[in-house]
Design an enzyme around this catalytic site. Structure first.
Site, PDB file in Angstrom:
ATOM      1  N   CYS A   2       0.842  -1.194   0.000  1.00  0.00           N
ATOM      2  CA  CYS A   2       0.000   0.000   0.000  1.00  0.00           C
ATOM      3  C   CYS A   2       0.882   1.250   0.000  1.00  0.00           C
ATOM      4  CB  CYS A   2      -0.959   0.081   1.183  1.00  0.00           C
ATOM      5  SG  CYS A   2      -2.156  -1.232   1.233  1.00  0.00           S
ATOM      6  N   ARG A  27       4.358  -0.602  -4.513  1.00  0.00           N
ATOM      7  CA  ARG A  27       3.998  -1.061  -3.176  1.00  0.00           C
ATOM      8  C   ARG A  27       2.677  -1.831  -3.155  1.00  0.00           C
ATOM      9  NH1 ARG A  27       6.924   1.644   0.674  1.00  0.00           N
ATOM     10  NH2 ARG A  27       5.409   1.053   2.235  1.00  0.00           N
ATOM     11  N   TRP A  75      -2.628  -2.838  -1.719  1.00  0.00           N
ATOM     12  CA  TRP A  75      -2.335  -4.267  -1.793  1.00  0.00           C
ATOM     13  C   TRP A  75      -3.272  -4.893  -0.778  1.00  0.00           C
ATOM     14  CZ3 TRP A  75      -0.390  -8.258   1.317  1.00  0.00           C
ATOM     15  CH2 TRP A  75       0.091  -9.378   0.623  1.00  0.00           C
ATOM     16  N   ASN A 101      -2.261   2.090   5.435  1.00  0.00           N
ATOM     17  CA  ASN A 101      -1.359   0.985   5.077  1.00  0.00           C
ATOM     18  C   ASN A 101      -1.116   0.198   6.358  1.00  0.00           C
ATOM     19  OD1 ASN A 101       0.740  -0.656   4.197  1.00  0.00           O
ATOM     20  ND2 ASN A 101       2.272   0.970   4.263  1.00  0.00           N
ATOM     21  N   GLY A 102      -1.485  -1.084   6.383  1.00  0.00           N
ATOM     22  CA  GLY A 102      -1.297  -1.882   7.598  1.00  0.00           C
ATOM     23  C   GLY A 102      -2.546  -2.701   7.876  1.00  0.00           C
ATOM     24  N   GLU A 485      17.373 -18.541  -6.022  1.00  0.00           N
ATOM     25  CA  GLU A 485      17.015 -17.183  -6.428  1.00  0.00           C
ATOM     26  C   GLU A 485      16.558 -17.157  -7.895  1.00  0.00           C
ATOM     27  OE1 GLU A 485      16.254 -14.529  -5.136  1.00  0.00           O
ATOM     28  OE2 GLU A 485      16.617 -12.946  -6.590  1.00  0.00           O
ATOM     29  N   LYS A 489      12.910 -15.834  -9.127  1.00  0.00           N
ATOM     30  CA  LYS A 489      12.706 -14.805 -10.160  1.00  0.00           C
ATOM     31  C   LYS A 489      11.755 -15.329 -11.231  1.00  0.00           C
ATOM     32  CE  LYS A 489      13.835 -12.060  -8.556  1.00  0.00           C
ATOM     33  NZ  LYS A 489      14.477 -11.773  -7.325  1.00  0.00           N
ATOM     34  N   GLU A 492       8.052 -15.490  -9.867  1.00  0.00           N
ATOM     35  CA  GLU A 492       7.322 -14.275  -9.517  1.00  0.00           C
ATOM     36  C   GLU A 492       6.961 -13.406 -10.704  1.00  0.00           C
ATOM     37  OE1 GLU A 492       9.395 -11.809  -6.677  1.00  0.00           O
ATOM     38  OE2 GLU A 492      11.305 -12.191  -7.618  1.00  0.00           O
ATOM     39  N   HIS A 508      17.212 -37.815  -4.821  1.00  0.00           N
ATOM     40  CA  HIS A 508      16.443 -38.223  -3.641  1.00  0.00           C
ATOM     41  C   HIS A 508      14.952 -37.918  -3.800  1.00  0.00           C
ATOM     42  CE1 HIS A 508      20.133 -39.180  -1.618  1.00  0.00           C
ATOM     43  NE2 HIS A 508      20.610 -37.995  -1.967  1.00  0.00           N
ATOM     44  N   LYS A 607       6.150  -4.623  -3.564  1.00  0.00           N
ATOM     45  CA  LYS A 607       7.592  -4.509  -3.367  1.00  0.00           C
ATOM     46  C   LYS A 607       7.979  -4.586  -1.907  1.00  0.00           C
ATOM     47  CE  LYS A 607      11.767  -3.577  -4.812  1.00  0.00           C
ATOM     48  NZ  LYS A 607      12.462  -4.742  -5.399  1.00  0.00           N
TER      49      LYS A 607
HETATM   50  C1  F6R Z   1      11.742 -11.095  -4.660  1.00  0.00           C
HETATM   51  C2  F6R Z   1      11.616 -10.063  -3.668  1.00  0.00           C
HETATM   52  C3  F6R Z   1      11.154 -10.443  -2.310  1.00  0.00           C
HETATM   53  C4  F6R Z   1      11.933  -9.630  -1.266  1.00  0.00           C
HETATM   54  C5  F6R Z   1      11.375  -9.885   0.131  1.00  0.00           C
HETATM   55  C6  F6R Z   1      12.151  -9.141   1.192  1.00  0.00           C
HETATM   56  O1  F6R Z   1      12.196 -10.592  -5.866  1.00  0.00           O
HETATM   57  O2  F6R Z   1      11.850  -8.924  -3.938  1.00  0.00           O
HETATM   58  O3  F6R Z   1      11.291 -11.796  -2.084  1.00  0.00           O
HETATM   59  O4  F6R Z   1      13.270  -9.996  -1.333  1.00  0.00           O
HETATM   60  O5  F6R Z   1      10.032  -9.496   0.190  1.00  0.00           O
HETATM   61  O6  F6R Z   1      12.122  -7.768   0.946  1.00  0.00           O
HETATM   62  P1  F6R Z   1      13.164  -6.780   1.602  1.00  0.00           P
HETATM   63  O7  F6R Z   1      14.503  -7.131   1.070  1.00  0.00           O
HETATM   64  O8  F6R Z   1      12.703  -5.426   1.193  1.00  0.00           O
HETATM   65  O9  F6R Z   1      13.097  -7.003   3.083  1.00  0.00           O
END
Ligand code: F6R
Length: 612
Positions: A2, A27, A75, A101-102, A485, A489, A492, A508, A607
């Site tokens: 948000c 956000r 969000w 937001n929250g 990772e 990527k 997502e 396994h 984000k």
């Molecule tokens: C994936 C991604 C998320 C963040 C996670 C932690 O691409 O961006 O998995 O890594 O939400 O976010 P931060 O680093 O902001 O605490």
């Protein structure tokens, strides 16, 4: 999670709010809305499911005229993301307007109480309850500020709030508990925002609100107080980046821009921290804990998502090069599992945004248990950055694409710098190896540029696999988290199911998944694990899996086993995860683009995850 924007000043608020909301859209982007107070002291508002640009397309600029207003990009937590549940919310008398937001955890209890008082509700949200609660207190206090204060003392949960009252149309009241909020000071105007992105165009002078505080913002000044009515003096801070850094600069997506920025961002992470003549590492932010780090018996790293993957690489680094037992914990699990932590422990929290609720809660738990908490954070001035005992900024600059890329490689670099600092002091990294690593740093950005220069190869492979339903990513040692990772990527932004495993774990169980339709990405650099991983590749080949390898340049042998190879220059082991990650970022980016997905704003994601 948000985004909130507010404006009070002499200009028409609506364009400033829309511009701010677009910059905060990373956000959350389920729905958006704005409310302004017009010349007749009435609320004009418009809200809608979908992105800010949908809202902007539909709204009637005339009707929303007003130089005080608030806006929100959502969000969803409570209530599906439809027009009705979009913020701003109002009390039933349309006297108070709130963006939030929250999560208000006790909203059901409050709703029951207000229902008994005759209040009715038209949405499923916790925020509407708060708007009615403020109105309820306004009835007795006839004072907006007091009513907000009384309401907030009844609320349990987290909030970043911006609120308007149409009988006191000369102010915005904002409040914070757990969700970030700041305001920028322009000439005769104040801009409220969840982060600096919506403010920087107007002013670089900002004030961060702390938990438990509220601010009363007027055209000609402001007042900060605690929710219990104690005055607070707060210094003005400067935003450290420029507007260009949060614009796309000719790239199709922020994610692509951010992938391509990495040769620069990695240098920003180590700039001023390595002395290439004396071979010294100095991390100013960690000066106060150097001795503790050198004598640490145990390090615990905690983070979420991509930052957690960086932590896993950090575990390999710290154990291999510094011989310090290191554990990595999901922040979301850490606080709830009664962790065994003592005052000699060092806890490292990693966060790009510095606002992730789970990571912050883990940090607080570690502090409560007496550990020394070090932050590895990107967002300067963010909550985690301010609350850790000490820390080091990664200086990757604003990361707008929801999928983290440049922050990940800079987190790896920060962990490498900490490793080098400790390893040199303890003598666990031999002088010759230390020099080799430091010398390599000078040429690492050039190697990253070479990898970025091979975009057409990534595009070609992406085209071949864009319709795949699944992906497996395999790696060993420090490159196992790189595989994790890579899979994250892919999931997502392309919405293709992808899993990462240590390569030898395949046999396994997961090997049962392999057939001619399964693409398997091996992270297979020429290092100590090479022969073993080649064996793992053969196992997949024998079962007709499609093999894509991230290999070392000029490795001809591996080509014979692979359907596709994406090679990167040779580097020292500690930096291999940085180089190997880049082709994986490109692969997911080009597959997601080829599938027509919104790369920068993938579905269901936000984000900065400021709710638990
Ligand atoms: C994936 C991604 C998320 C963040 C996670 C932690 O691409 O961006 O998995 O890594 O939400 O976010 P931060 O680093 O902001 O605490």
């Amino acid at each position: 999670m948000c985004g909130i924007v507010g404006y009070i000043g002499k200009r028409n608020s609506i364009n400033i709010i829309f511009d701010g909301l677009k910059r905060l859209e990373y956000r959350g982007y389920d729905s958006a809305g704005v409310a302004v107070i017009n010349d007749e002291n009435e609320f004009n508002y418009y809200k809608k499911a979908g992105k800010v640009k949908e809202l902007e397309k539909d709204f009637n600029g005339e009707i929303l005229d007003g130089n005080i207003g608030i806006g929100h990009t959502r969000w969803a937590t409570h209530g599906e993301p439809n027009d009705n549940n979009a913020h701003p919310h109002f009390d039933m008398n349309k006297h108070i307007s709130v963006v939030h937001n929250g999560i208000i955890e006790n909203f059901k209890t409050l709703k029951k109480k207000l229902t008994q008082e005759g209040y009715t509700f038209s949405t499923d949200t916790d925020t509407e309850v708060l708007a009615n609660l403020i109105d309820f207190h306004c009835k007795t206090t006839h004072d907006f500020e007091k009513a907000v204060r009384y309401a907030l003392t009844e609320v349990e949960g987290t909030y970043g709030l911006a609120m308007l009252c149409n009988t006191e149309p000369d102010k915005i009241i904002i409040a914070r508990m757990g969700s970030p909020l700041m305001f920028g000071l322009g000439k005769d105007e104040i801009i409220v925002s969840s982060d600096a992105a919506a403010i920087i165009k107007h002013t670089k002078n900002v004030i961060y609100l702390e938990d438990g505080e509220m601010a009363i913002l007027k055209r000609d000044g402001f007042q900060i107080k605690t929710i219990n009515d104690v005055d607070i003096q707060r210094e003005v801070q400067k935003i450290e980046y420029d507007l260009e850094q949060i614009e796309k600069g000719g790239f199709e997506h922020f994610m692509l821009k951010e992938i391509c920025e990495q040769p620069d961002t990695i240098q920003n992470t180590y700039r001023g921290r390595i002395n290439f003549e004396t071979y010294d590492v100095k991390l100013g932010g960690l000066d106060s804990v150097r001795e503790k780090l050198f004598n640490a018996k145990r390090i615990i790293i905690t983070a979420c998502g991509t930052a957690w993957h960086a932590g896993l690489v950090g575990e390999y680094m710290l154990e291999h090069y510094c011989r310090i037992p290191t554990e990595v914990e999901y922040a979301s699990e850490f606080r709830y599992r009664n962790p065994i932590i003592n005052k000699d422990d060092i806890v490292i929290v990693i966060s790009q945004s510095g606002e992730t609720a789970d990571t912050r809660a883990a940090m607080k738990e570690a502090q409560r248990l007496g550990a020394t908490v070090i932050g590895i954070v990107n967002a300067v001035g963010s909550t985690i950055a301010r609350e850790v005992d000490c820390g080091t900024y990664i200086h990757a600059g604003p990361e707008i694409g929801v999928a983290s890329t440049k922050a990940f490689t800079s987190q790896l670099m920060s962990l490498a710098l900490i490793t080098l600092m400790i390893g040199k002091h303890k003598g666990t990294i031999k002088e010759e190896e230390f020099k080799e690593i430091v010398d390599e740093l000078k040429i690492l950005p050039g190697k990253m540029k070479e990898i970025i220069g091979k975009m057409n190869e990534y595009k070609f492979v992406a085209e071949e696999f864009k319709d795949s339903l699944n992906f497996l990513y395999l790696g060993r040692g420090m490159n196992f988290p790189v595989a994790l990772e890579g899979a994250l990527k892919m999931k997502e932004i392309s919405y293709i199911h992808a899993e990462g495993y240590p390569a030898a774990e395949m046999k396994h169980g997961p090997i049962a998944l392999i057939d001619e339709n399964m693409p398997v990405v091996f992270v297979a650099p020429k290092d100590d694990t090479y022969d073993k991983i080649v064996t793992n590749i053969e196992e997949i080949k024998a079962r007709k899996g499609k093999i894509i390898t991230i290999s070392t340049d000029h490795d001809e042998e591996i080509k014979a086993y692979s359907d596709y190879t994406l090679s990167v220059p040779k580097t020292v082991d500690i930096f291999a995860p940085i180089l190997n990650s880049i082709p994986l970022q490109f692969l997911s980016y080009y597959i997601a683009s080829a599938r027509g997905n919104n790369v920068d704003q993938p579905r269901n994601l936000a984000k900065s995850v400021t709710v638990e």
